[in-house]
Structures are given as structure tokens and as C-alpha cells.
Design a protein around this motif. Structure first.
Motif, short mmCIF file in Angstrom:
data_model
loop_
_atom_site.label_atom_id
_atom_site.label_comp_id
_atom_site.label_asym_id
_atom_site.label_seq_id
_atom_site.Cartn_x
_atom_site.Cartn_y
_atom_site.Cartn_z
N THR A 1 0.58 -1.14 0.12
CA THR A 1 -0.34 -0.05 0.09
C THR A 1 0.67 1.17 0.37
OG1 THR A 1 0.33 0.01 2.96
CG2 THR A 1 -1.84 -1.02 1.57
N ILE A 2 0.40 2.43 -0.39
CA ILE A 2 1.62 3.93 0.03
C ILE A 2 1.74 3.90 1.31
CG2 ILE A 2 1.09 5.92 -1.06
CD1 ILE A 2 0.12 5.99 -3.81
N TYR A 3 0.34 3.44 2.21
CA TYR A 3 0.99 3.87 3.32
C TYR A 3 2.17 2.96 4.08
CZ TYR A 3 0.30 3.87 8.30
OH TYR A 3 0.45 3.83 9.67
N GLU A 4 2.49 2.05 3.36
CA GLU A 4 3.71 0.82 3.62
C GLU A 4 4.74 1.29 3.26
OE1 GLU A 4 4.14 -0.63 6.36
OE2 GLU A 4 1.54 -0.68 6.72
N ASN A 5 4.03 2.23 1.93
CA ASN A 5 5.39 2.71 1.20
C ASN A 5 5.76 3.57 1.60
OD1 ASN A 5 6.51 1.51 -1.29
ND2 ASN A 5 4.44 1.18 -1.70
N ILE A 6 5.12 4.75 2.48
CA ILE A 6 5.95 5.45 3.37
C ILE A 6 6.20 5.50 4.77
CG2 ILE A 6 5.10 8.58 4.02
CD1 ILE A 6 3.06 8.48 2.04
N ARG A 7 5.50 4.47 5.26
CA ARG A 7 6.24 4.11 6.85
C ARG A 7 7.70 3.53 6.34
NH1 ARG A 7 4.67 0.48 11.03
NH2 ARG A 7 4.85 -1.29 9.45
N GLY B 1 -7.64 5.57 -1.69
CA GLY B 1 -6.95 6.31 -0.20
C GLY B 1 -5.21 5.35 0.15
N TYR B 2 -5.20 5.38 1.14
CA TYR B 2 -3.60 5.15 1.62
C TYR B 2 -3.51 3.57 1.74
CZ TYR B 2 -1.97 9.79 3.35
OH TYR B 2 -1.40 10.93 3.34
N HIS C 1 -0.60 14.02 -0.22
CA HIS C 1 -1.79 13.87 0.62
C HIS C 1 -3.27 13.58 -0.45
CE1 HIS C 1 -3.62 13.17 3.99
NE2 HIS C 1 -4.69 14.18 3.73
N THR C 2 -3.64 15.14 -1.19
CA THR C 2 -4.25 15.21 -1.94
C THR C 2 -4.52 14.25 -3.29
OG1 THR C 2 -3.83 17.56 -1.30
CG2 THR C 2 -5.63 17.06 -2.90
N PHE C 3 -3.19 13.52 -3.54
CA PHE C 3 -3.32 13.07 -4.94
C PHE C 3 -3.81 11.76 -3.91
CE2 PHE C 3 1.07 11.83 -4.50
CZ PHE C 3 1.22 10.27 -4.62
#
Ligand SMILES: Nc1ncnc2c1ncn2[C@@H]1O[C@H](COP(=O)(O)OP(=O)(O)OP(=O)(O)O)[C@@H](O)[C@H]1O
Length: 576
Positions: free
Chosen positions: A421-427, A457-458, A448-450
Motif C-alpha cells: 500500500t502507499i501507506y506502507e511505502n511511506i512508512r 486512499g492510503y 496527501h491530496t493525490f
């Protein structure tokens, strides 16, 4: 061989593994014991000395031996499978750790295929070797020796001839194994090359599509596939010239026994019952010996995996003397650094500069002048040949690569996002970060917006390499990752790709947030973005031509001034 296996396992696992192999051997001994009882019962039956008590005793002993066999076998084989799986899992982790600390030189294009082959096929072969081949071959060897001794006991003349036939098989088996091993080694090399091509093909699929080089039209991959086909056939056939005569020799022991026993029988030296017994034992000996010889040749191939795995496990890691790296400050100093990827091509020549903390140092120069190499050396992907690089006064060659990387965030134009997920990619930037930290980093990195506009979402899963996001989006996600890591040193490779104005503005904003109060080293492709840099270093063919601030370099009227004027003129030309 067992010594090598021992080097690939932990002492605890090896101890357990060995005890399970012993259990399987115990099974072989009980198996032989059952054969023995059967043999005594037959002797009594054919010699007419059988009594009810004797038969009962044989039966009790055989049933007891079979029950013990079942228990030992169950424990031994189950234990071997469980321990084998554990050894492989531990080995995978150990190899992952080793690979992490290797020089990048290890990972040239061919090694990626080789490494993939080792981490998949060779590990599988090794598992097969320790869980099936080694116990199987030892058990067959014990049974073969046992049956040969029984034959010698039953009829020394026939038994010795059979033993001689089996001994004659030893050189044949040795050469068959040697040839299969050599052909297997070659097949493994070609399989590794093919894997490299497949990885290359999958990573560059867009380029190959655009060049109409898919399928049959991608000649390199096709060639590798054909070579592997030829090599696989060659491997299968490699042992045949020795395996065939070996099997014939083993097979001969039965007709030889039949012929000689029949001669004795017709001369009255042997009765019919003894003749039958010799044939029964000879048949068992032939079957077991054939099984042993086949397994031996196969095992020689499987032992190849051990050397391959040892080569990775024993690969020289990057040397270091300290695992805790907390420098007093984060000035990066290059002192007379020389570096070459290959013997014949010097890439950096006598490079000396200081990238100070809280300052931006920009590297500029023509393509191939050595800018990325400077970054690679700071991150210790490679070590200099001569000279040294220090951070906060410590030579980075003394520092454990992981501890060094904890001090560095890298934001490159070639952003790699993992399939998650994008979330894990950032984390990934900081696995201890809270949800709120992740969102804050995403906001600061203008992503955050895109992200919120995406269907999940995330939680949107990104394809491997990040192929579902635009170049600008990927770069902002990687900036969010770096913001979350909050490392004191930022290595930044500015985008060369033309981004649209909105993307470019947002990325510039995000980079400004990321780089404030850090030691920043940036590869600049567009000179207007680095005019405020405290230091600009101009590279040419691996050497530093000029260094100073924008104003100082403009005053020098050297290469930088020329590059800058050309850029301004080009812009004016475009506008005009
Ligand atoms: N992994 C590698 N193995 C062998 N040679 C390499 C490797 N990486 C770079 N080189 C060579 O080293 C030289 C310097 O390359 P480097 O990537 O540092 O230049 P650069 O200034 O960053 O170029 P660019 O702006 O195009 O990225 C080039 O001749 C390049 O071909």
C-alpha cells in the motif's frame, strides 16, 4: 560433504539434523534385522529344523522390529522434514543478511540472475539433498553392505563374485557422478543467465514493447532459453556412458548367481531350498544396489547447491569496526578519493571537498562525469580505492553499512516503490512511525491530496516499481518516506524528466521542507534550482574543475559560467 552442510546450518540445527539422520539409519538397521529373521526362518523351513517355538520367536522379533522401525522412521523422517524446512528458512535469512552487507560490485547484471537462482533453485536442491538424498543414500548403502554380507555367508563363492561386480561399479559411479556434476554446473550457469534476461525483460518491458522486441523478437532471452534446453538435455545424458554399464554390471549379479547356484544344484552340492534362498537374497541385493547407484549419481548433482550456497554465505562482507554510529556532526569530507568500477576505467580522480552540515552542496557536470558515483560512495555502496570519506570525522569504512544508512536519506529520480500500500511505502522510512506521522509526512511532501483521491486512499496497492503512479507522484511519495526517516544527511538526485509546472512546484516545496537544516548533497540537472546552494562543485571526467558559490563561479568565468550562460541563452531562444 557433511562438513560443508554443517557450515550452512547453526550448531543447534545441525545437531538435531544429525540425530534425525541417525534415526533413519537405525531404521535401516532394523530393516536389515527383519530381513535377517526372515532369512533364519527360511533356513529352518528349508532344512526342516523349524519348530513352533522357533517360528513364534521369529514372528515376535520381526513384529517388534517392525514396530520399532515404524516409530524410529516416523520420528526420523518427520524430524528431517521439519528440521530441513527450518534450516532452509534460517539459511534464507542468513543469506539475506550477508547480501545486505556486500559491495554493490557483487550485484552486477549477471549476479542478479545468479543470486536469484541460488536463493530459489539451489536452496530447493539443498533441502532435497539434506532431507532425502543424504539419509536415502546412507540407508541404501547400509542395506547393500548387509545383503552382500548375507550372500557371502550363504555362498562364499557366489557372494564374492557379486561383491566383485559391485566393486567394479565404483569407478563407473564415480565418473558418472563427475560428468553429471560438470554438466549440472554448466546448466546452472546458463539458468542464471536466463534468469538475468528474464529480470531484464520484465524490468524493461515498456522499452522492449516500444522497440517491438517482445516474445520471439527478444533474441537474447530466446537464445538463453534455447541454451538451457540444450544444456538440460546434455545434463540428463552426461552420465549415461557410465550409468548404463554400471546398471548392467549390477544386473549381472542375479543371472550369475542363478547360473552358479544351478551348477552347484545340478552337481548335488546344493538343494532346491538353498537355491531359492540365494536367488531371493540376490534379487534384493540387485534392487537395493541399483537404487543406491542411481541415488549416488543424483546426489552428486545436488551437492552442487552446497558450493553455491557457501559462496554466498562466505562472500566477503563490507568490513567495519563499529556498529553504533552517532557522529558528533554531519560534515561529509572527501580526502583525495580515487575510484574505479573496473580496473581499466578510473571514474573519480583525486576528489577532495567538504559538504558542510546545514548547507547544500550541488554536484554539476556532463553525463558520465562521476556525480552519481560520488553519491554511491557516500552511501558506501562501494568503497574508494584510495583516499577516504569521513562523516563527522569518522572514516565511513569503519562503519557498519546499516548504521551508516540510518544517517542518510536518498531521494533519487529513479524511485522504486514496493508492491504494497502507499501507506506502507511511506512508512518504510521509519517503521516505528505512527499513523499521524505518516499523514504529516505525506502532507509535507505534497502527496496527501493525490493519495486521498485514489480509490482506496492510503490503502491503494502500488504495483511493483510504482508503475501505477506518475513520475512526479512517485517522487513525492519517496520524499514523504525520506521526511519520515528524518535522517541528518540528504542525498538528492534532482529529476531530469520534464514535470508539469504544478508537479515541479510541489516537488520543489517538498524538497525545501526535506532539506532544511540537513547536510544536503544534490545532483543538479537544472542550474536555476541550485543558485542558492552554499557550494557548487563542477565535475568533468571524474575530476573537480571548479568549486564555489554561484556568484564566485560566475566571477571565475570558467566552465560553470559557460554552462549557466548556455542555459540562459537556450531559455531565451525557446521563449523567442
Ligand atoms: N555500476 C557501474 N559499473 C561500471 N561502470 C559504471 C557503473 N556506474 C557508472 N559507471 C561508469 O562510471 C562513469 C561515471 O558514471 P556516473 O553515473 O557517476 O556519472 P554521472 O555524472 O552521475 O552521469 P549522469 O548525469 O548521466 O547520471 C561513467 O563512465 C559510467 O559509465
Amino acid at each position: 560433504m557433511l562438513k560443508k552442510v554443517q557450515r550452512l546450518t547453526s550448531p543447534e540445527s545441525y545437531r538435531k539434523y544429525r540425530s534425525h539422520v541417525y534415526q533413519v539409519l537405525l531404521d535401516a538397521i532394523f530393516h536389515a534385522f527383519v530381513y535377517g529373521m526372515l532369512f533364519f526362518a527360511l533356513v529352518d523351513l528349508v532344512t526342516g529344523t523349524v519348530t513352533f517355538e522357533k517360528l513364534r520367536n521369529y514372528t515376535v522379533i520381526m513384529v517388534t522390529a517392525s514396530v520399532v522401525r515404524f516409530m524410529v522412521l516416523n520420528k526420523g523422517y518427520t524430524g528431517l522434514q521439519v528440521e530441513g524446512a527450518k534450516i532452509i528458512a534460517d539459511l534464507r535469512i542468513r543469506m539475506g543478511d550477508t547480501v545486505r552487507n556486500l559491495h554493490m560490485g557483487y550485484f552486477n547484471q549477471n549476479n542478479i540472475g545468479e543470486l536469484t537462482n541460488i536463493m530459489t533453485n539451489d536452496l530447493r536442491d539443498f533441502e532435497q539433498l539434506i532431507t532425502h538424498m543424504i539419509p536415502g543414500i546412507t540407508k541404501q548403502a547400509i542395506l547393500s553392505v548387509y545383503l552382500a554380507l548375507v550372500m557371502v555367508y550363504l555362498n562364499p563363492r557366489i557372494g564374492i563374485i557379486q561383491v566383485a561386480l559391485l566393486l567394479a561399479c565404483i569407478p563407473l559411479g564415480y565418473y558418472a557422478g563427475k560428468r553429471v556434476k560438470a554438466a549440472g554446473r554448466q546448466a546452472k550457469t546458463i539458468r542464471a543467465q536466463m534468469l538475468s534476461r528474464i529480470i531484464e525483460y520484465a524490468s524493461g518491458i515498456e522499452v522492449f514493447k516500444s522497440c517491438h522486441m517482445l516474445g520471439d523478437r527478444f533474441p537474447k532471452m530466446r537464445r538463453s532459453v534455447d541454451e538451457l534446453k540444450v544444456e538440460s538435455i546434455r545434463m540428463e545424458l552426461a552420465g549415461v556412458p557410465f550409468i548404463a554399464p554400471m546398471q548392467i554390471l549390477i544386473g549381472l549379479s542375479l543371472p550369475v548367481a542363478l547360473y552358479l547356484a544351478y551348477l552347484d544344484f545340478s552337481a548335488g552340492g546344493m538343494d532346491a531350498q538353498q537355491l531359492v534362498m540365494i536367488l531371493v537374497v540376490s534379487l534384493a541385493l540387485t534392487t537395493v544396489s541399483k537404487g543406491f547407484s542411481q541415488l549416488y549419481v543424483e546426489t552428486r548433482y545436488y551437492t552442487l547447491s552446497v558450493d553455491k550456497l557457501l559462496a554466498v554465505v562466505d562472500a566477503e562482507p563490507m568490513p567495519f569496526t563499529t556498529t553504533v554510529f552517532q557522529p558528533r556532526h554531519h560534515d561529509i569530507v572527501f580526502e583525495g578519493v580515487n575510484f574505479a568500477y573496473r580496473e581499466d576505467q578510473e571514474v573519480l580522480k583525486n576528489i577532495s571537498f567538504t559538504a558542510k552540515r546545514n548547507e547544500m552542496t550541488a554536484l554539476v557536470g556532463a553525463s558520465g562525469s562521476g556525480k552519481s558515483t560520488v553519491m554511491n560512495l557516500i552511501a558506501r555502496f562501494w568503497d574508494p580505492r584510495e583516499g577516504r570519506i569521513t562523516i563527522g570525522g569518522t572514516d565511513i569504512r569503519k562503519v557498519y553499512p546499516d548504521s551508516l544508512m540510518a544517517q542518510i536519506s536518498m531521494v533519487f529520480q529513479d524511485v522504486y516503490l514496493i508492491r504494497d500500500t502507499i501507506y506502507e511505502n511511506i512508512r518504510m522510512g521509519n517503521p516505528r512511525a505512527t499513523e499521524e506521522d505518516v499523514y504529516r509526512a505525506a502532507r509535507l511532501a505534497h502527496c496527501h491530496t493525490f493519495i486521498q483521491a485514489l480509490p482506496d486512499g492510503y490503502n491503494t496497492v502500488i504495483h511493483e516499481g510504482g508503475s501505477t503512479l506518475s513520475g512526479g507522484e512517485k517522487q513525492r511519495v519517496s520524499i514523504a518516506r525520506a521526511l519520515l526517516k528524518d535522517a541528518p544527511i540528504i542525498l538528492l538526485d534532482e529529476a531530469t524528466a520534464s514535470l508539469d509546472a504544478d508537479n515541479e512546484f510541489e516537488i520543489q516545496q517538498a524538497i525545501r521542507t526535506l532539506t532544511s537544516n540537513k547536510t544536503v548533497v544534490v545532483i543538479a540537472h537544472r542550474l536555476h534550482t541550485i543558485q542558492d546552494a552554499e557550494q557548487i562543485i563542477v565535475f568533468d571526467e571524474g575530476e573537480i574543475l571548479e568549486k564555489g558559490s554561484h556568484d564566485e563561479l560566475m566571477k571565475q568565468q570558467g566552465t560553470y559560467e559557460h554552462m549557466y550562460r548556455s542555459m540562459v541563452q537556450a531559455k531565451e531562444w525557446v521563449i523567442a
